[in-house]
Design a protein around this motif. Structure first.
Motif, PDB file in Angstrom:
ATOM      1  N   ILE A   1       0.853  -1.183   0.000  1.00  0.00           N
ATOM      2  CA  ILE A   1       0.000   0.000   0.000  1.00  0.00           C
ATOM      3  C   ILE A   1       0.890   1.234   0.000  1.00  0.00           C
ATOM      4  N   GLY A   2       0.441   2.259  -0.681  1.00  0.00           N
ATOM      5  CA  GLY A   2       1.202   3.510  -0.718  1.00  0.00           C
ATOM      6  C   GLY A   2       2.579   3.355  -1.292  1.00  0.00           C
ATOM      7  N   GLY A   3       2.751   2.347  -2.178  1.00  0.00           N
ATOM      8  CA  GLY A   3       4.053   2.131  -2.819  1.00  0.00           C
ATOM      9  C   GLY A   3       5.049   1.373  -1.982  1.00  0.00           C
ATOM     10  N   GLN A   4       4.611   0.829  -0.823  1.00  0.00           N
ATOM     11  CA  GLN A   4       5.536   0.136   0.063  1.00  0.00           C
ATOM     12  C   GLN A   4       4.930  -1.190   0.541  1.00  0.00           C
ATOM     13  N   PRO A   5       5.781  -2.166   0.871  1.00  0.00           N
ATOM     14  CA  PRO A   5       5.258  -3.377   1.508  1.00  0.00           C
ATOM     15  C   PRO A   5       4.809  -3.064   2.935  1.00  0.00           C
ATOM     16  N   ARG A   6       3.562  -3.389   3.221  1.00  0.00           N
ATOM     17  CA  ARG A   6       3.015  -3.176   4.559  1.00  0.00           C
ATOM     18  C   ARG A   6       2.065  -4.323   4.865  1.00  0.00           C
ATOM     19  N   ASN A   7       2.245  -4.951   6.014  1.00  0.00           N
ATOM     20  CA  ASN A   7       1.430  -6.097   6.381  1.00  0.00           C
ATOM     21  C   ASN A   7       0.190  -5.664   7.165  1.00  0.00           C
ATOM     22  N   SER A   8      -0.891  -5.404   6.432  1.00  0.00           N
ATOM     23  CA  SER A   8      -2.232  -5.223   7.009  1.00  0.00           C
ATOM     24  C   SER A   8      -2.431  -3.946   7.803  1.00  0.00           C
TER      25      SER A   8
END
Length: 920
Positions: free
Chosen positions: A230-237
């Motif tokens: 999300i938002g161009g970055q890896p983010r877990n949940s």
């Protein structure tokens, strides 16, 4: 609305736009391209949560009896409630759809926020609000009317947040506000158009992603859900996004692993509270709930340690309220909801203790000293409360506020999914059909004018099978032993004003299934062998004043199921072969004075279930194939003097249970699918002269057990959950407009790229009419000319239409040399079905795994249930269902262990995914 028109003796100006607000019945029809013929269903009439066996219309009141426990208005899945009284405010938003082939509503509203001007934004999975096409998102003004705001979402909206002039929306979608957006978007609050803000929440292919929670704090938008990027970055949940650019900030609590993702977010000062399904977040072990530093993303020492999923969070002062599936939190046993100390995380003594078959809390809203809760419970705060309640913030006790949310068609459990408070209004959304009904056990009275239940409440403890009303008395028969506050076995007389049982007490020893009142006599039929303290086999005449049986004693040797009183004769039908001291097969005429069988002997060859007498004709319905000396299948007209069958022969292919003769029409209901030469399921209007079925076609989705007619209104009671395309369960009031005054609109069908309209004219030959069309951009203009086809019908098909647009149609005919306009209607042309996965209905579920989805065509597609490790637990091919909205039963819950799962819909290399929760 009545779909009929008379000539207007004036010529309206060009450009005049007279918009007819189509009923729910026709809206369902337009969506599914079925035909609704010459009828409208009254949307104001309250419905029941079970079967209706008897209906009587008397002096402005509709009395109903059956097997039900609740009567309720059809509010739809979102309702504004008075914060003081809990009363549902009208007009109801009527949030509906999509519907499957039997018009089973699968609408849900899962997000609600005030718009700051007295109105509301609502989000969820729906297709229509107050009769206007709205997919997934809508705005209602302070008066409850739908605004023009229409972002048109192609999926489900699960979360909303308003900040200034921007609405942030999260869910499971790929298009919103006229732009491609994956699961999260920012919309202009004024126009509904998507802004350039595009964080693009996604997951690794072929898995989908969803956004379940949003919280705005200053220049930051906090997002929770089930995503990987999300938002161009890896983010877990879980992530923090720049409110201006949509880019992910460095804030990264890094939830691991995701057992359901982040379902709830709340910001308070320098702390972000998160709830959901996880066991590690902010680089610390945390079970399902945590407090995160708003600057670093690191979990604070606050650790309530919830045993199961946390769905919702709210805060007041130094207290954090949490709702979910947990049974322990903050070091204490707490079921469904708890209050936690904001400093320590320890559960306070506040313990409302949700109870029932479903014990979860999905949504919370705090207003002053009151905590509003919604979910799947049937008890909370020490009181019975169905899915919604108000709790005292100090004691946890339920207040007197009790809106009472109830079941929608074919849903195993209604659930309140969203709550918001503004001023004196609490707005509730969910999967419910209704809020604001009343408990009524097996018997109720509905006001004809308003459609609402009256205060009349006899409270029967068993099924009501028969009702009859005379003057100030309501006579009831059935299988009960208590009614009107008194012990009464199978039969009773009730005060029509207050519902209490009178002293009239015949005390039958078996079921009473039919009643008829004539003068000072109450005739009763059923399975009893003793009534009023005297032996009477299955039929009796009772004194209307004392309840004592008269000397009249026909002594039937089988159950009596039908009664009709004529001049000097009582006509009887049932399962007997001897009555009135004569052999009579299933039908007989009895002398009203002596009880002896008359010479009238139609001699049916099987059980007679229904009788009606009109003039010199007795109409009979049942299981027979021969009656009155003629072959007649399930329905016949018999000469009331001779017993010989007339030429009238509708020829039903199943049992006829009820017959009502009204003027030139005979109404019939039962277990048939074909009658009067037409396909008619369970209910039909038959021409009294010819026996042919009229164009009136109610289309119930289950059996109609009983009928009553008042003027042009037909009251139908039965086991149905939808009728006329409307989600009316148990009881419905429908107009029959098969006799037009001059010309009437009979049906309006719409599908992507095509509109087909049919009118009916009294002048069956030689009538020619000009078809005019109006669009949003064009005034009335000629698009064709049509003529009657010899049966009185005029048919016009318009293929020059654009999906998603609205069109008006009317006819122009020459009257005395000048053109007059009539038959006007407006039609919304649906868009082509899309690829969409709405998810479980309901979610969570403890019964059958019922999934709502949509397909664009019949291309191969499959529906899968995955566990959190990605293993496929169940799979079903669904492509053969074809284009349109569908409701699919995937499995029984006993095959699946309780827990969190993922539903995946796969087609042409594309996959959609939503979460699914199975509970016990």
């Amino acid at each position: 609305m009545v779909l009929s028109s008379v000539i207007r003796r004036r010529k309206p100006p060009l450009g005049c736009r007279r918009v007819v607000r189509l009923s729910w019945a026709l809206l369902f029809v337009l969506a599914k391209t079925h035909t609704a013929l010459a009828q409208t269903v009254d949307p104001a009439l309250w419905v029941t949560d079970g079967a209706v066996n008897s209906v009587v219309h008397y002096a402005g009141t509709i009395y109903i009896g059956g097997s039900f426990n609740h009567v309720q208005p059809i509010t739809g899945s979102a309702v504004a409630l008075d914060a003081s009284t809990g009363a549902a405010r009208q007009p109801y938003p009527e949030v509906i759809g999509p519907a499957n082939s039997v018009a089973v509503v699968t609408a849900s509203v899962s997000a609600v926020v005030p718009d700051g001007s007295g109105g509301w934004y609502i989000g969820g999975s729906f297709t229509s609000v107050r009769g206007q096409a709205r997919r997934g998102l809508a705005q209602l003004d302070a008066d409850g009317n739908v605004t023009s705001w229409n972002p048109d979402v192609n999926g489900t909206v699960s979360a909303l947040a308003l900040s200034g002039g921007t609405i942030f929306a999260g869910g499971s979608f790929t298009s919103i506000g006229g732009q491609a957006r994956n699961n999260i978007a920012a919309l202009e609050a004024a126009t509904g158009a998507a802004t350039s803000w595009n964080p693009n929440a996604s997951g690794p292919d072929p898995y989908g992603a969803s956004v379940y929670a949003l919280a705005v704090s200053g220049a930051t938008v906090y997002v929770g859900g089930d995503f990987k990027y999300i938002g161009g970055q890896p983010r877990n949940s879980i992530a923090a996004l720049d409110a201006a650019t949509g880019a992910a900030t460095s804030w990264n609590p890094d939830l691991r692993p995701s057992n359901g993702g982040v379902l709830a977010l709340m910001v308070n000062g320098s702390t972000v509270y998160a709830g959901g399904g996880f066991d590690s977040i902010g680089r610390q072990p945390r079970n399902n709930i945590a407090a995160l530093d708003a600057a670093t993303g690191v979990a604070t020492a606050w650790n309530p340690n919830a045993t199961r999923l946390v769905y919702t969070l709210a805060m007041s002062g130094g207290t954090v309220y949490a709702g979910g599936l947990m049974d322990s939190i903050g070091g204490q046993a707490r079921t469904g909801v708890a209050a936690l100390d904001a400093a320590t995380g320890v559960a306070t003594s506040w313990n409302p203790n949700a109870s029932g078959n479903y014990q979860y809390v999905i949504t919370l809203a705090v207003s002053g000293s009151t905590i509003y809760v919604g979910g799947g419970f049937t008890g909370i705060g020490g009181q019975p409360r169905k899915q919604i309640a108000a709790l005292d913030a100090t004691t946890g006790a339920a207040t007197g506020w009790d809106p009472n949310a109830t079941l929608g068609p074919y849903l195993s459990a209604p659930t309140v999914l969203a709550l918001a408070v503004s001023g004196g209004t609490v707005y509730a959304g969910g999967t419910f059909l209704s809020i604001g009904g009343r408990t009524r056990n097996n018997i109720a009275a509905l006001d004809v004018a308003s459609g609402a239940a009256t205060s009349w409440d006899p409270d029967a403890n068993g099924d009501i099978l028969a009702l009859s009303v005379v003057g100030g008395t309501v006579y009831a028969g059935g299988d009960f032993t208590s009614i009107g506050g008194q012990p009464r076995n199978h039969i009773a007389a009730l005060d029509a004003a207050n519902g209490t049982a009178t002293s009239w007490n015949p005390d039958a020893n078996g079921g009473v299934v039919v009643l008829a009142v004539s003068g000072s006599t109450v005739y009763a039929g059923g399975s009893f062998t003793d009534i009023g303290g005297h032996p009477r086999s299955r039929i009796a005449a009772l004194d209307a004043a004392t309840g004592a049986p008269t000397d009249w004693n026909p002594d039937a040797n089988g159950i009596v199921r039908a009664l009709a009183v004529g001049e000097g004769t009582v006509y009887v039908g049932g399962g007997f072969n001897s009555i009135g001291r004569q052999p009579r097969s299933f039908i007989a005429g009895l002398d009203a004075a002596t009880g002896a069988a008359t010479s009238w002997d139609p001699n049916a060859n099987n059980v007679v279930l229904a009788l009606a007498v009109s003039g010199g004709t007795a109409y009979a319905g049942g299981h027979f194939t021969s009656i009155g000396g003629q072959n007649r299948n399930s329905i016949a007209a018999v000469d009331a003097a001779t017993g010989v069958a007339t030429n009238w022969n509708p020829n039903a292919d199943g049992a006829v249970r009820t017959i009502v003769a009204s003027g030139n029409t005979v109404y019939a209901s039962g277990a048939f699918g074909h009658i009067g030469g037409q396909r008619r399921f369970s209910i039909a209007a038959l021409d009294a002269a010819t026996g042919t079925a009229t164009i009136w076609d109610a289309k119930p989705n289950n059996y109609v057990n009983t009928l009553a007619v008042s003027g042009s209104t037909v009251y139908a009671g039965g086991n149905f959950r939808s009728i006329g395309g409307l989600p009316h369960s148990g009881i419905a009031a429908m107009t029959d407009d098969t006799t037009p005054t001059l010309l009437s609109l009979v049906s309006a069908q719409a599908e992507p790229g095509r509109v087909r309209l049919t009118w009916f004219a009294e002048d069956k030959h030689g009538l020619t009419a000009t078809v005019y069309r109006h669009t949003v951009k064009e005034v009335w203009g000629v698009v064709g000319e049509i003529s009657t086809d010899g049966t009185g019908r005029l048919v016009f098909e318009d293929t020059r239409v654009i999906p998603g647009e609205r069109y008006g149609y009317r006819l122009g005919i020459l009257v005395h040399g000048s053109e007059e306009f009539l038959g006007e209607t407006w039609v919304d042309v649906p868009r082509a079905p899309e690829f969409a996965l709405a998810g479980l209905r309901p979610n969570p579920t403890s019964s059958a795994l019922v999934v709502a989805l949509s397909l664009p065509d019949a291309a191969p597609a499959r529906l899968e249930l995955l566990d959190l490790a990605g293993r496929r637990m169940l799979v079903r091919d669904v492509g053969a269902l074809g284009g349109g909205s569908h409701v699919v039963a995937l499995a029984e819950p006993r095959r699946i262990a309780p827990g969190l799962y993922l539903l995946r819909l796969v087609r042409d290399g594309r996959a959609l995914m939503v979460r699914a929760i199975v509970v016990r």
